[in-house]
Design a protein around this motif. Structure first.
Motif, mmCIF file in Angstrom:
data_model
loop_
_atom_site.group_PDB
_atom_site.id
_atom_site.type_symbol
_atom_site.label_atom_id
_atom_site.label_comp_id
_atom_site.label_asym_id
_atom_site.label_seq_id
_atom_site.Cartn_x
_atom_site.Cartn_y
_atom_site.Cartn_z
ATOM 1 N N PHE A 1 0.838 -1.198 0.000
ATOM 2 C CA PHE A 1 0.000 0.000 0.000
ATOM 3 C C PHE A 1 0.880 1.259 0.000
ATOM 4 C CE2 PHE A 1 -1.985 3.454 2.407
ATOM 5 C CZ PHE A 1 -3.117 3.674 1.634
ATOM 6 N N LEU A 2 1.925 1.254 0.811
ATOM 7 C CA LEU A 2 2.816 2.416 0.878
ATOM 8 C C LEU A 2 3.553 2.603 -0.442
ATOM 9 C CD1 LEU A 2 3.866 4.699 2.629
ATOM 10 C CD2 LEU A 2 5.647 3.149 3.499
ATOM 11 N N TYR A 3 3.982 1.494 -1.066
ATOM 12 C CA TYR A 3 4.636 1.580 -2.382
ATOM 13 C C TYR A 3 3.693 2.223 -3.400
ATOM 14 C CZ TYR A 3 5.978 0.185 -7.053
ATOM 15 O OH TYR A 3 6.265 0.201 -8.389
ATOM 16 N N LEU A 4 2.436 1.781 -3.421
ATOM 17 C CA LEU A 4 1.468 2.327 -4.370
ATOM 18 C C LEU A 4 1.233 3.813 -4.108
ATOM 19 C CD1 LEU A 4 -0.528 1.829 -6.674
ATOM 20 C CD2 LEU A 4 -2.253 1.238 -4.944
ATOM 21 N N PHE A 5 1.131 4.185 -2.829
ATOM 22 C CA PHE A 5 0.898 5.585 -2.484
ATOM 23 C C PHE A 5 2.069 6.462 -2.935
ATOM 24 C CE2 PHE A 5 1.316 9.216 0.415
ATOM 25 C CZ PHE A 5 0.061 9.789 0.293
ATOM 26 N N VAL A 6 3.314 6.020 -2.653
ATOM 27 C CA VAL A 6 4.501 6.798 -3.043
ATOM 28 C C VAL A 6 4.579 6.893 -4.559
ATOM 29 C CG1 VAL A 6 7.023 6.883 -2.998
ATOM 30 C CG2 VAL A 6 5.764 6.208 -0.943
ATOM 31 N N SER A 7 4.315 5.799 -5.262
ATOM 32 C CA SER A 7 4.373 5.799 -6.733
ATOM 33 C C SER A 7 3.376 6.783 -7.322
ATOM 34 C CB SER A 7 4.103 4.394 -7.271
ATOM 35 O OG SER A 7 5.061 3.479 -6.813
ATOM 36 N N ILE A 8 2.136 6.729 -6.841
ATOM 37 C CA ILE A 8 1.099 7.628 -7.359
ATOM 38 C C ILE A 8 1.444 9.080 -7.055
ATOM 39 C CG2 ILE A 8 -1.319 8.316 -7.087
ATOM 40 C CD1 ILE A 8 -2.022 5.379 -6.758
ATOM 41 N N TYR A 9 1.974 9.325 -5.862
ATOM 42 C CA TYR A 9 2.368 10.685 -5.498
ATOM 43 C C TYR A 9 3.436 11.216 -6.461
ATOM 44 C CZ TYR A 9 4.162 14.609 -2.752
ATOM 45 O OH TYR A 9 4.568 15.845 -2.343
ATOM 46 N N LEU A 10 4.442 10.386 -6.742
ATOM 47 C CA LEU A 10 5.512 10.815 -7.651
ATOM 48 C C LEU A 10 5.000 11.001 -9.074
ATOM 49 C CD1 LEU A 10 8.587 8.654 -6.515
ATOM 50 C CD2 LEU A 10 8.114 11.042 -6.044
ATOM 51 N N ILE A 11 4.129 10.113 -9.522
ATOM 52 C CA ILE A 11 3.606 10.206 -10.886
ATOM 53 C C ILE A 11 2.785 11.474 -11.072
ATOM 54 C CG2 ILE A 11 1.997 9.154 -12.529
ATOM 55 C CD1 ILE A 11 2.940 6.417 -11.452
ATOM 56 N N PHE A 12 1.874 11.731 -10.153
ATOM 57 C CA PHE A 12 1.016 12.911 -10.291
ATOM 58 C C PHE A 12 1.817 14.209 -10.193
ATOM 59 C CE2 PHE A 12 -2.734 10.223 -9.733
ATOM 60 C CZ PHE A 12 -3.627 10.857 -10.573
ATOM 61 N N THR A 13 2.763 14.282 -9.248
ATOM 62 C CA THR A 13 3.559 15.504 -9.119
ATOM 63 C C THR A 13 4.526 15.684 -10.282
ATOM 64 O OG1 THR A 13 5.110 14.303 -7.679
ATOM 65 C CG2 THR A 13 3.399 15.626 -6.617
ATOM 66 N N SER A 14 4.856 14.589 -10.973
ATOM 67 C CA SER A 14 5.753 14.690 -12.133
ATOM 68 C C SER A 14 5.023 15.095 -13.404
ATOM 69 C CB SER A 14 6.460 13.344 -12.373
ATOM 70 O OG SER A 14 7.254 12.979 -11.266
#
Length: 481
Positions: A32-45
């Motif tokens: 869950f934490l991996y998915l959250f960090v990935s989505i955060y990085l993708i959206f901010t990028s």
């Protein structure tokens, strides 16, 4: 890219993260934490004022790309490969990455001026003769390299592991690096907005030198600054063509990594610790390239080679290996590894016991368990270094300091015309990849580069003055006899 292409690319990345999360073994918390960090990085990028389609070289985006490969994506890969870190370690790694980018977003929100990068004026501080100066410097740099090889002064990446630190090590290292600085300087001060034949010849020369020195990662130090320079000089914009070119370059880099590895094996076999010689270099090159099936073998073993490259870029593993040793983490350094940032300039002849700038060798022996005789270095990472000094509080503080320093350097590089951009281009890779080392290593290297470039600027002024004076005298002689 148009808006539809951007949405498609965003959709692909998001679905990729979800699929990786589903197939990754491990606890629900980690996934869950991996998915959250990935989505955060993708959206901010992909969204907002600073996004990958506008400028992938901006540190705001570049760090996201680097840490996505070296930290975030390494988590599911490590779990699949069965690296048995504790759940707490994996969670700490992901939270460290997340805190780094949240810190960057906080800085961007509260200090927006730091993020506003001015448009560079490439005509500022540029004289037509400046580019000729760097061609001369490049030639002189190669003369010293030949001299260092023939005199046993070679201090490249590979054989630095077998040489003792001397009083003149830093000087020798800087002189061997002059060729790369001359290449960067010529690319910037040349009036051309696209690379010409001279640039390509210099690039080939630098890649050959990096191969001789046995440095696999050093190809980034050659190609990335040049791509960085012409991205701004030609005012290039990211599109599908760019992605194809980047993928092709990554493929070539992977093949280069394997060729360097084969070359190093041959050198180790024939050198017997005696150091490099011209004859040994020729033998090593010949032995590496004489296999008529070299391309076939490289392609057939591409998966294994790619996996080895990812292992080299697995900063999550290096950071996690330290987190797995709580007893060692209790032996705090309290800023000791940061001292070289301020005292590196003191000559070893004056201070024979001066601390080494890098703690990578200590890390390799103490944490990674290296037992063989080498001066190679493990990647303690910026966060591992901070953890050894001041614990988790040190990690949070060093991130703020590092982000501010990086954006100030980036902004300064664009504000000072060609010489400022020269400095920025020469340290850009250090700013990105310096995260894998203790903070003193990239920060000392940045200071040394600034000193060398300042000396270059003084010599260039003298060179231009002599050239103009000679040109004036020749004109007067022709006019008045």
């Amino acid at each position: 890219m148009n808006v539809y292409d951007r949405i498609l690319f965003l959709f692909i990345c998001l679905n990729g993260s979800i699929i990786i999360t589903l197939v990754t073994p491990g606890s629900l918390t980690i996934r869950f934490l991996y998915l959250f960090v990935s989505i955060y990085l993708i959206f901010t990028s992909f969204l907002g004022r600073h996004n990958i389609f506008c400028n992938p070289f901006n540190p705001y985006i570049a760090y996201r790309l680097v840490l996505m490969v070296t930290m975030v994506l390494q988590i599911p890969r490590s779990l699949i490969k069965g690296i048995n870190f504790s759940e707490e370690t994996y969670v700490t790694i992901l939270l460290t990455v997340l805190s780094f980018f949240i810190t960057m977003d906080i800085v961007a929100y509260f200090i927006p001026k730091v993020m506003n990068i001015p448009v560079i004026d490439f005509t500022r501080n540029r004289a037509p003769v400046s580019s000729y100066f760097f061609v001369v410097i490049y030639f002189m740099g190669w003369l010293f390299r030949v001299y260092s090889l023939s005199s046993g002064l070679f201090y490249g990446t590979f054989f630095a592991t077998q040489l003792m630190i001397t009083t003149f090590s830093n000087i020798i290292g800087q002189l061997n690096n002059i060729g790369l600085l001359a290449l960067i300087g010529y690319a910037i001060f040349s009036s051309r907005r696209k690379p010409n034949l001279i640039v390509f010849i210099m690039i080939i020369g630098e890649i050959v030198w990096m191969l001789i020195s046995g440095s696999k990662a050093a190809i980034f130090y050659v190609l990335l600054p040049i791509i960085f320079i012409y991205f701004y000089k030609s005012k290039y914009r990211v599109g599908w063509k760019s992605l194809i070119i980047i993928i092709s370059l990554l493929f070539l880099m992977i093949l280069f990594f394997q060729m360097v590895k084969d070359y190093r094996i041959v050198v180790q076999k024939y050198s017997l610790g005696k150091g490099l010689s011209f004859q040994l270099i020729i033998v090593a090159f010949k032995s590496t390239l004489e296999d008529e099936n070299i391309i076939t073998n490289l392609v057939s073993n591409l998966g294994e080679i790619f996996d080895n490259v990812l292992d080299r870029l697995n900063w999550a593993y290096y950071y996690g290996a330290l987190l797995e040793q709580p007893t060692l983490l209790q032996e705090k350094w309290y800023g000791r590894s940061y001292l070289p940032i301020f005292f590196w300039w003191i000559p070893r002849a004056v201070w024979p016991e001066k601390p080494q700038v890098s703690v990578g060798n200590w890390y390799g022996r103490t944490v990674l368990g290296w037992t063989y005789n080498t001066r190679s270095e493990g990647a303690i990472t910026l966060w591992g270094d901070a953890m050894m000094n001041f614990g988790i509080l040190g990690v949070l503080i060093i991130q703020i300091i590092w982000i501010l320093v990086v954006f100030l350097i980036y902004r300064l590089g664009f504000s000072l015309g060609n010489w400022g951009f020269f400095f920025l281009a020469s340290v850009y890779v250090r700013l990105l990849l310096g995260l894998e080392q203790n903070a003193a290593v990239p920060l000392v290297a940045i200071q040394q580069s600034a000193l060398v470039i300042w000396i270059f600027s003084l010599i260039t002024k003298m060179f231009i003055w002599l050239y103009n004076n000679f040109k004036l005298r020749r004109t007067l002689r022709r006019t008045y006899g």
